[in-house]
Design a protein around this motif. Structure first.
Motif, short mmCIF file in Angstrom:
data_model
loop_
_atom_site.label_atom_id
_atom_site.label_comp_id
_atom_site.label_asym_id
_atom_site.label_seq_id
_atom_site.Cartn_x
_atom_site.Cartn_y
_atom_site.Cartn_z
N LEU A 328 0.81 -1.22 0.00
CA LEU A 328 0.00 0.00 0.00
C LEU A 328 0.84 1.26 0.00
N ALA A 329 2.02 1.20 0.62
CA ALA A 329 2.83 2.41 0.74
C ALA A 329 4.31 2.04 0.81
N TRP A 330 5.15 2.95 0.37
CA TRP A 330 6.59 2.77 0.31
C TRP A 330 7.17 2.89 1.72
N GLY A 331 7.91 1.87 2.16
CA GLY A 331 8.52 1.88 3.48
C GLY A 331 8.25 0.59 4.21
N PHE A 332 9.25 0.09 4.93
CA PHE A 332 9.14 -1.18 5.63
C PHE A 332 8.33 -1.05 6.92
N ASP A 333 8.31 0.13 7.53
CA ASP A 333 7.53 0.32 8.75
C ASP A 333 6.06 0.46 8.38
N PHE A 334 5.45 -0.69 8.07
CA PHE A 334 4.12 -0.76 7.47
C PHE A 334 3.01 -0.25 8.39
N TYR A 335 3.34 -0.05 9.67
CA TYR A 335 2.35 0.38 10.65
C TYR A 335 2.32 1.90 10.81
N LEU A 340 1.02 11.22 0.85
CA LEU A 340 1.55 11.47 -0.48
C LEU A 340 2.92 12.14 -0.40
N MET A 341 3.85 11.68 -1.23
CA MET A 341 5.13 12.35 -1.41
C MET A 341 5.25 12.77 -2.88
N LEU A 342 5.71 13.99 -3.09
CA LEU A 342 5.90 14.52 -4.45
C LEU A 342 7.36 14.89 -4.60
N LEU A 343 8.01 14.37 -5.64
CA LEU A 343 9.45 14.54 -5.84
C LEU A 343 9.76 15.12 -7.21
N ARG A 344 10.86 15.86 -7.28
CA ARG A 344 11.38 16.34 -8.57
C ARG A 344 12.84 15.90 -8.69
N PHE A 345 13.20 15.37 -9.87
CA PHE A 345 14.57 14.97 -10.16
C PHE A 345 15.11 15.78 -11.33
N ASP A 346 16.43 15.98 -11.35
CA ASP A 346 17.07 16.45 -12.57
C ASP A 346 16.73 15.47 -13.68
N ARG A 347 16.39 15.98 -14.85
CA ARG A 347 16.01 15.10 -15.95
C ARG A 347 17.12 14.12 -16.30
N SER A 348 18.36 14.59 -16.38
CA SER A 348 19.46 13.69 -16.77
C SER A 348 19.67 12.61 -15.72
N PHE A 349 19.55 12.95 -14.44
CA PHE A 349 19.71 11.96 -13.38
C PHE A 349 18.57 10.94 -13.44
N SER A 350 17.36 11.42 -13.65
CA SER A 350 16.21 10.52 -13.73
C SER A 350 16.35 9.55 -14.89
N ASP A 351 16.78 10.06 -16.03
CA ASP A 351 16.91 9.20 -17.22
C ASP A 351 17.93 8.09 -16.99
N ARG A 352 18.97 8.40 -16.22
CA ARG A 352 20.05 7.42 -16.01
C ARG A 352 19.78 6.46 -14.86
N TYR A 353 19.13 6.93 -13.78
CA TYR A 353 19.07 6.13 -12.57
C TYR A 353 17.66 5.85 -12.03
N ILE A 354 16.65 6.57 -12.48
CA ILE A 354 15.30 6.38 -11.93
C ILE A 354 14.36 5.75 -12.95
N GLN A 355 14.35 6.28 -14.15
CA GLN A 355 13.45 5.77 -15.19
C GLN A 355 13.75 4.30 -15.47
N GLY A 356 12.69 3.50 -15.53
CA GLY A 356 12.84 2.08 -15.84
C GLY A 356 13.20 1.23 -14.64
N THR A 357 13.27 1.83 -13.43
CA THR A 357 13.55 1.05 -12.22
C THR A 357 12.28 0.95 -11.38
N PHE A 358 12.27 -0.03 -10.47
CA PHE A 358 11.11 -0.22 -9.59
C PHE A 358 11.46 0.22 -8.18
N ARG A 359 10.67 1.13 -7.63
CA ARG A 359 10.85 1.58 -6.24
C ARG A 359 9.69 1.12 -5.37
N HIS A 360 8.48 1.29 -5.87
CA HIS A 360 7.29 0.83 -5.17
C HIS A 360 6.14 0.87 -6.16
N LYS A 361 5.09 0.09 -5.86
CA LYS A 361 3.94 0.04 -6.77
C LYS A 361 3.32 1.41 -6.98
#
Length: 452
Positions: A328-335, A340-361
């Motif tokens: 349901l939510a990102w984080g191991f402390d499920f209790y 909501l969290m809203l994040l901004r990344f540098d486009r070049s950093f996102s393209d290299r390290y964030i896009q196409g990876t899995f962090r949470h559903k």
């Protein structure tokens, strides 16, 4: 008497480690003893103990040991040279009926770097079954937990089908080339890789799994608690426990909990427990095993049980409850509360390290306009105008993500810090302010003075 499958597995490192359920440095003798147990239960007629289909520990003891073997819970002396308790581990491993060569077996152990030659010598010279009645009873519990036996009303039953386990390539039991563990507890993608490459290819190991694991000082305790939890979970019903726990935040506490499952998460192993917590708030907590000082088994009639356990003892949670909460939510402390969290990344950093990876559903890429809409919807009136000014000044081509996360989760905080300075926290406002304060404090360490 029913016919049972024949146990002919060789006592190779992988099998012994699986049987011992822990490091062979501490548990080699136990692994060898459990292997010998299996030969006594499922070996051919020459080595199999004569037992009925249903048997107790006492039945096995009387059939296995000689008449004079002690029945009380003491270490047996060398009372009879023909009693099985007189035989060393070396005698059990390299008997003529095993077909095992000592030189090759020792090389296999030494190649793992687990024990020194002197430690192996000491193990081989030890009388394998010269242990207490309690240790042998624990062996039966271990075999039951691993699927080699069934237990009901103080009696044990042999199984008609052996559990899946690691089997050496030159073992007689290889079937269809499958020589692997059941790995369903892994991430499905990692499970597929492990199933495919976990075994050596042409005698050479090509796949390795190396994970961060910070526990060094109290590793023996971790193995001890895992062993005890396995025994607790083997009983029916599973009983509550009392934990003496040293929390980094709350100090020494005693908590009474129902132990639900264990997780390896971000460098350590945790027990998920329902009951009292170190903070005195909530009903769930993740206890790091190396910080547990003692575990005491309780009963459901214990008057000290917290109200939550008294109310839930007929509908106790199962591990899938935690798995569902984690989804349901990102984080191991499920209790912890989710938001909501809203994040901004540098486009070049996102393209290299964030896009196409899995962090949470719930970790999802969104547009700049959608980010503005989320701020308008979720930010409170005091902070909304400030955040709208911030995001409208940001480049629309940057990468924006939303995720539902557990507020205060330590591992989420560590992940966000690892992405600096390529990340900006936009929501929630409190987390943004905390991040700013952390960076300001950190920057003070790098201020250059005239003396440097």
């Amino acid at each position: 008497m029913n016919s049972f499958p024949l146990f002919e597995d060789l006592p190779e490192v992988e099998l012994l480690q699986w049987l011992a359920r822990g490091s062979l440095k501490q548990n080699l003798l136990k692994g060898i003893r459990l292997w010998s147990w299996l030969r006594s239960l499922y070996g051919d007629e020459a080595i199999r103990v004569d037992l009925a289909d249903r048997f107790t520990y006492r039945d096995w003891r009387d059939a296995f040991f000689s008449v004079g073997h002690p029945k009380s819970d003491i270490l047996p002396s060398l009372h009879d040279p023909i009693c099985p308790c007189a035989r060393s581990a070396k005698d059990w491993l390299f008997a003529t009926d095993t077909g095992l060569l000592e030189r090759e077996w020792r090389q296999g152990i030494q190649q793992q770097g687990i024990l020194t030659e002197k430690e192996i010598d000491r193990c081989l010279q030890t009388r394998l079954f010269a242990v207490t009645r309690r240790s042998l009873a624990e062996d039966l519990k271990a075999l039951t937990a691993l699927g080699w036996l069934k237990h009901q009303k103080n009696q044990y039953y042999r199984v008609q089908e052996f559990p899946r386990r690691p089997i050496a390539y030159h073992s007689k039991l290889i079937e269809d080339g499958l020589d692997i563990y059941e790995l369903g507890f892994l991430n499905p993608n990692l499970e597929n890789i492990a199933q495919s490459l976990s075994q050596p290819i042409q005698g050479v190991q090509r796949f390795y799994l190396d994970v961060d694991y910070i526990i060094v000082q109290h590793q023996i305790n971790v193995e001890r608690w895992l062993e005890l939890l396995r025994d607790i979970w083997s009983d029916s019903p599973v009983q509550p426990i009392a934990l003496d726990y040293r929390s980094a935040r709350y100090g020494a506490k005693t908590c009474i909990v129902y132990p639900t499952c264990v997780y390896y998460v971000q460098r350590a192993i945790y027990l998920c427990g329902l009951g009292t917590t170190p903070s005195g708030q909530g009903d769930w907590y993740n206890y790091r095993l190396d910080k547990i000082k003692e575990i005491r088994c309780l009963t459901w009639n214990n008057v000290t049980l917290p109200m939550i356990l008294q109310q839930r003892k007929r509908t106790l949670p199962q591990p899938h409850y935690i798995r569902d909460r984690l989804d349901l939510a990102w984080g191991f402390d499920f209790y912890l509360p989710a938001t909501l969290m809203l994040l901004r990344f540098d486009r070049s950093f996102s393209d290299r390290y964030i896009q196409g990876t899995f962090r949470h559903k719930t970790f999802t890429a969104i547009s700049h306009n959608k980010a503005i809409e989320l701020i308008e919807t979720h930010a409170n009136s005091t902070d909304r105008l400030k955040l709208l000014q911030v995001i409208k000044a940001r480049c629309p081509d940057d990468a924006y993500y939303k995720v539902c996360y557990r507020q205060g989760d330590t591992n989420v905080g560590l992940r966000l810090r690892s992405w600096r300075p390529h990340i900006e926290v936009l929501l929630p406002w409190q987390l943004r302010q905390k991040t700013i304060a952390e960076m300001q404090a950190e920057a003070q360490f790098y201020q250059v003075t005239d003396d440097e």
